[in-house]
Design a protein around this motif. Structure first.
Motif, PDB file in Angstrom:
ATOM      1  N   PHE A  87      -4.072  -2.667  -2.687  1.00 52.84           N
ATOM      2  CA  PHE A  87      -3.883  -2.661  -4.136  1.00 52.84           C
ATOM      3  C   PHE A  87      -3.045  -1.449  -4.572  1.00 52.84           C
ATOM      4  O   PHE A  87      -2.168  -1.561  -5.423  1.00 52.84           O
ATOM      5  N   CYS A  88      -3.352  -0.292  -3.986  1.00 56.16           N
ATOM      6  CA  CYS A  88      -2.645   0.944  -4.360  1.00 56.16           C
ATOM      7  C   CYS A  88      -1.176   0.889  -3.943  1.00 56.16           C
ATOM      8  O   CYS A  88      -0.313   1.476  -4.614  1.00 56.16           O
ATOM      9  N   GLN A  89      -0.871   0.182  -2.858  1.00 61.02           N
ATOM     10  CA  GLN A  89       0.533  -0.002  -2.476  1.00 61.02           C
ATOM     11  C   GLN A  89       1.283  -0.777  -3.564  1.00 61.02           C
ATOM     12  O   GLN A  89       2.438  -0.464  -3.873  1.00 61.02           O
ATOM     13  N   GLY A  97       9.171   1.036  -9.277  1.00 64.69           N
ATOM     14  CA  GLY A  97      10.022  -0.034  -9.785  1.00 64.69           C
ATOM     15  C   GLY A  97      10.700  -0.877  -8.729  1.00 64.69           C
ATOM     16  O   GLY A  97      11.891  -1.198  -8.861  1.00 64.69           O
ATOM     17  N   VAL A  98       9.945  -1.255  -7.672  1.00 64.51           N
ATOM     18  CA  VAL A  98      10.508  -2.133  -6.647  1.00 64.51           C
ATOM     19  C   VAL A  98       9.695  -3.426  -6.570  1.00 64.51           C
ATOM     20  O   VAL A  98       8.578  -3.512  -7.081  1.00 64.51           O
ATOM     21  N   ASP A  99      10.282  -4.439  -5.921  1.00 67.78           N
ATOM     22  CA  ASP A  99       9.635  -5.742  -5.774  1.00 67.78           C
ATOM     23  C   ASP A  99       8.379  -5.629  -4.924  1.00 67.78           C
ATOM     24  O   ASP A  99       8.276  -4.761  -4.047  1.00 67.78           O
ATOM     25  N   ARG A 100       7.375  -6.516  -5.158  1.00 68.42           N
ATOM     26  CA  ARG A 100       6.102  -6.462  -4.443  1.00 68.42           C
ATOM     27  C   ARG A 100       6.249  -6.726  -2.943  1.00 68.42           C
ATOM     28  O   ARG A 100       5.356  -6.414  -2.164  1.00 68.42           O
ATOM     29  N   LYS A 101       7.368  -7.278  -2.520  1.00 68.06           N
ATOM     30  CA  LYS A 101       7.588  -7.539  -1.090  1.00 68.06           C
ATOM     31  C   LYS A 101       8.323  -6.392  -0.395  1.00 68.06           C
ATOM     32  O   LYS A 101       8.451  -6.371   0.831  1.00 68.06           O
ATOM     33  N   THR A 102       8.818  -5.448  -1.187  1.00 72.89           N
ATOM     34  CA  THR A 102       9.606  -4.341  -0.625  1.00 72.89           C
ATOM     35  C   THR A 102       8.736  -3.425   0.222  1.00 72.89           C
ATOM     36  O   THR A 102       7.607  -3.085  -0.151  1.00 72.89           O
ATOM     37  N   LYS A 103       9.247  -3.029   1.379  1.00 72.44           N
ATOM     38  CA  LYS A 103       8.522  -2.091   2.245  1.00 72.44           C
ATOM     39  C   LYS A 103       8.586  -0.695   1.632  1.00 72.44           C
ATOM     40  O   LYS A 103       9.653  -0.231   1.231  1.00 72.44           O
ATOM     41  N   LEU A 104       7.433  -0.041   1.549  1.00 68.53           N
ATOM     42  CA  LEU A 104       7.377   1.312   1.009  1.00 68.53           C
ATOM     43  C   LEU A 104       7.797   2.328   2.061  1.00 68.53           C
ATOM     44  O   LEU A 104       7.683   2.082   3.263  1.00 68.53           O
TER      45      LEU A 104
END
Length: 301
Positions: A87-89, A97-104
């Motif tokens: 959830f925190c990711q 401000g990146v897409d939910r699929k983007t690797k952090l």
């Protein structure tokens, strides 16, 4: 199949429980030595002396005192930790401000792990208090701080409830928070940095068991090096409060430094570092493989 948030949370929670179990099975004897040496540094000359004396006085079972609450603590903590980590990711992704699929990035994952640890603290503190008290019951009796010890989980729980009520389980909460929040920044940061190193441009998901073990061990080592003195204070508060009112974090910290010196804050560091590498390597290996297995099962439907 598109995975919704509830299924993803359930997978993270279950994989975290598997990781917590592996962590306790691998590292419990070293954790017992750590707590004994932190709380009663004058009784033991080092890790070998602690192991020998424990075996002579209590037997082999002495190394596994507190295993039941340790299992409950680690399963509960890691279930909540890894569920909240997911959830925190997503929260970090929204903040940057990146897409939910983007690797952090590794730093962003470390921040997500740090946020998640605050939630895990609430389930960890009560079970860790019971574990620490069970592990040091023999020393509390030897030192004359208590007349009669509690040898079972239930007797410790009953003693806390009778003496302090339900809030008694949260003795050392501020110390636990001070340990967990910065500690898990280094934990997840060290783990992700190590995985990046081993991946060498490939996907981290392709890493085998040895790199995962080493990465988990490195992350665990980073955590304990960063916050060990805080953990020492926490152990003192949770254990010595059995004998009467114990001062808070700053009071206990000041007393240790004044009466025993700074190095007393590092009593038990050696068994902790051995345990940190072995147990956290096992934790992440169990977590990653069980999570991958469940994700593949869901994707096959």
């Amino acid at each position: 199949m598109r995975m919704n948030s509830a299924i993803q949370a359930a997978i993270d929670l279950t994989a975290g429980a598997a990781g917590g179990t592996a962590c306790v099975v691998t590292g419990q004897p070293f954790d017992t030595a750590k707590v004994k040496m932190q709380t009663f540094p004058d009784m033991y000359k080092g890790i070998v002396d602690c192991f020998v004396k424990t075996y002579k006085q209590v037997g082999f079972r002495g190394f596994y005192k507190g295993t039941t609450p340790a299992l409950v603590a680690n399963i509960a903590e890691n279930s909540v930790l890894f569920m909240c980590y997911g959830f925190c990711q997503q929260i970090v992704r929204k903040i940057v401000g990146v897409d939910r699929k983007t690797k952090l990035s590794d730093l962003q994952n470390a921040a997500a792990g740090s946020f998640a640890s605050a939630f895990a603290t609430l389930v960890l503190c009560p079970t860790e208090l019971v574990k620490c008290r069970l592990q040091t019951m023999h020393e509390m009796q030897l030192s004359g701080k208590i007349m009669q010890g509690h040898n079972t989980v239930w007797s410790v729980v009953k003693g806390v409830l009778q003496k302090d009520g339900p809030l008694g389980f949260y003795r050392g909460l501020s110390s636990t928070l001070l340990r967990e929040v910065p500690g898990y920044f280094f934990f997840f940061g060290g783990y992700e940095l190590s995985r990046t190193f081993f991946a060498s441009g490939r996907s981290k998901d392709e890493l085998g068991p040895i790199p995962l073990l080493l990465s988990g061990g490195f992350g665990g080592s980073c955590l304990w090096i960063a916050v060990y003195p805080v953990d020492c204070v926490k152990s003192r508060i949770q254990v010595l409060s059995m004998a009467g009112k114990q001062t808070g974090f700053m009071g206990t910290f000041a007393n240790i430094v004044k009466n025993e010196g700074v190095f007393a804050l590092y009593s038990g560091l050696k068994p902790t570092m051995i345990r940190a590498f072995l147990a956290n390597g096992a934790l992440f290996l169990a977590y990653e493989y069980s999570r991958k297995l469940m994700m593949n099962q869901i994707d096959s439907y």
